[in-house]
Scaffold this motif. Structure first.
Motif, short mmCIF file in Angstrom:
data_model
loop_
_atom_site.label_atom_id
_atom_site.label_comp_id
_atom_site.label_asym_id
_atom_site.label_seq_id
_atom_site.Cartn_x
_atom_site.Cartn_y
_atom_site.Cartn_z
N SER A 163 0.82 -1.21 0.00
CA SER A 163 0.00 0.00 0.00
C SER A 163 0.86 1.27 0.00
CB SER A 163 -0.94 0.01 1.21
OG SER A 163 -0.20 0.17 2.40
N ARG A 164 2.14 1.12 0.31
CA ARG A 164 3.04 2.28 0.30
C ARG A 164 3.28 2.74 -1.13
NH1 ARG A 164 8.14 1.38 3.95
NH2 ARG A 164 8.25 3.60 3.54
N PRO A 165 3.60 4.01 -1.32
CA PRO A 165 3.86 4.50 -2.68
C PRO A 165 5.06 3.80 -3.31
CG PRO A 165 3.65 6.33 -1.12
CD PRO A 165 3.68 5.06 -0.32
N SER A 166 5.00 3.65 -4.61
CA SER A 166 6.11 3.05 -5.34
C SER A 166 7.16 4.12 -5.66
CB SER A 166 5.62 2.43 -6.64
OG SER A 166 5.11 3.43 -7.50
N LEU A 167 8.34 3.65 -5.98
CA LEU A 167 9.40 4.52 -6.50
C LEU A 167 9.62 4.15 -7.95
CD1 LEU A 167 12.00 4.23 -3.60
CD2 LEU A 167 10.42 6.12 -4.04
N ARG A 168 9.90 5.14 -8.78
CA ARG A 168 10.14 4.86 -10.20
C ARG A 168 11.50 5.41 -10.59
NH1 ARG A 168 4.37 5.03 -13.28
NH2 ARG A 168 3.18 4.09 -11.59
N PHE A 169 12.23 4.59 -11.35
CA PHE A 169 13.57 4.94 -11.80
C PHE A 169 13.63 4.82 -13.31
CE2 PHE A 169 14.01 3.35 -7.52
CZ PHE A 169 14.99 4.15 -6.95
N GLY A 170 14.21 5.80 -13.97
CA GLY A 170 14.53 5.68 -15.38
C GLY A 170 15.67 4.68 -15.54
N ALA A 171 15.98 4.29 -16.77
CA ALA A 171 16.99 3.27 -17.02
C ALA A 171 18.36 3.65 -16.47
CB ALA A 171 17.09 2.99 -18.52
N ALA A 172 18.82 4.86 -16.70
CA ALA A 172 20.14 5.28 -16.23
C ALA A 172 20.21 5.31 -14.71
CB ALA A 172 20.51 6.64 -16.82
N ALA A 173 19.16 5.82 -14.08
CA ALA A 173 19.13 5.86 -12.61
C ALA A 173 19.09 4.45 -12.03
CB ALA A 173 17.93 6.67 -12.14
N TRP A 174 18.34 3.54 -12.66
CA TRP A 174 18.27 2.16 -12.18
C TRP A 174 19.63 1.49 -12.30
CZ3 TRP A 174 15.56 -0.47 -9.00
CH2 TRP A 174 15.73 -1.84 -8.92
N ASP A 175 20.30 1.67 -13.43
CA ASP A 175 21.64 1.09 -13.62
C ASP A 175 22.61 1.62 -12.57
OD1 ASP A 175 20.74 -0.36 -15.80
OD2 ASP A 175 21.58 1.03 -17.29
N ALA A 176 22.55 2.91 -12.28
CA ALA A 176 23.44 3.50 -11.27
C ALA A 176 23.14 2.94 -9.88
CB ALA A 176 23.29 5.02 -11.27
N LEU A 177 21.86 2.74 -9.57
CA LEU A 177 21.49 2.16 -8.28
C LEU A 177 22.00 0.73 -8.16
CD1 LEU A 177 19.93 2.27 -5.59
CD2 LEU A 177 17.90 1.55 -6.86
N GLU A 178 21.81 -0.08 -9.20
CA GLU A 178 22.31 -1.46 -9.16
C GLU A 178 23.82 -1.50 -9.00
OE1 GLU A 178 20.68 -3.19 -12.83
OE2 GLU A 178 19.59 -4.58 -11.53
N ASP A 179 24.54 -0.62 -9.71
CA ASP A 179 25.99 -0.58 -9.58
C ASP A 179 26.41 -0.21 -8.16
OD1 ASP A 179 26.24 -1.19 -12.26
OD2 ASP A 179 26.68 0.88 -12.90
N ALA A 180 25.73 0.76 -7.56
CA ALA A 180 26.06 1.18 -6.20
C ALA A 180 25.81 0.05 -5.19
CB ALA A 180 25.26 2.42 -5.83
N ILE A 181 24.73 -0.69 -5.39
CA ILE A 181 24.44 -1.82 -4.49
C ILE A 181 25.50 -2.90 -4.65
CG2 ILE A 181 22.83 -3.72 -4.04
CD1 ILE A 181 20.56 -1.72 -4.81
N ARG A 182 25.81 -3.26 -5.88
CA ARG A 182 26.83 -4.30 -6.12
C ARG A 182 28.20 -3.91 -5.60
NH1 ARG A 182 24.49 -4.80 -11.55
NH2 ARG A 182 23.00 -6.51 -11.41
N ASP A 183 28.51 -2.60 -5.67
CA ASP A 183 29.82 -2.12 -5.22
C ASP A 183 29.87 -1.87 -3.72
OD1 ASP A 183 30.61 -2.25 -7.86
OD2 ASP A 183 30.45 -0.08 -8.21
N GLY A 184 28.75 -2.14 -3.03
CA GLY A 184 28.71 -1.98 -1.58
C GLY A 184 28.65 -0.53 -1.13
N LEU A 185 28.27 0.36 -2.01
CA LEU A 185 28.21 1.78 -1.66
C LEU A 185 26.96 2.14 -0.88
CD1 LEU A 185 29.54 3.24 -5.02
CD2 LEU A 185 30.81 2.87 -2.88
N ILE A 186 25.91 1.32 -1.07
CA ILE A 186 24.67 1.53 -0.29
C ILE A 186 24.11 0.20 0.13
CG2 ILE A 186 24.06 3.73 -1.29
CD1 ILE A 186 22.11 2.29 -3.12
#
Length: 77
Positions: free
Chosen positions: A54-77
């Motif tokens: 029921s909580r609001p969703s978050l939406r990411f464009g392709a470039a933002a999503w790729d940057a988020l995945e990279d940050a997670i994989r690199d242990g930055l977040i």
């Protein structure tokens, strides 16, 4: 926020996602810390908290999503 960014964000939230399939993120863990996703046209993603849909969703464009995945994989977040 720049005008261009605001327009892009508005466009992402204007996309009707009701017919898109939601699935569990492959980056989620098995300890109730998981999110569910829907793929947007062009490579973006809609992110939902699977514990409380029921909580609001978050939406990411392709470039933002790729940057988020990279940050997670690199242990930055």
């Amino acid at each position: 926020m720049t005008t261009e960014h605001a327009e892009t964000t508005t466009a992402l939230y204007a996309i009707d996602v009701t017919g898109l399939t939601r699935y569990k993120s492959p980056l989620s863990t098995n300890n109730d810390s998981c999110v569910e996703l829907k793929d947007l046209p062009g490579g973006g993603r809609v992110v939902y908290d699977s514990k409380d849909l029921s909580r609001p969703s978050l939406r990411f464009g392709a470039a933002a999503w790729d940057a988020l995945e990279d940050a997670i994989r690199d242990g930055l977040i």
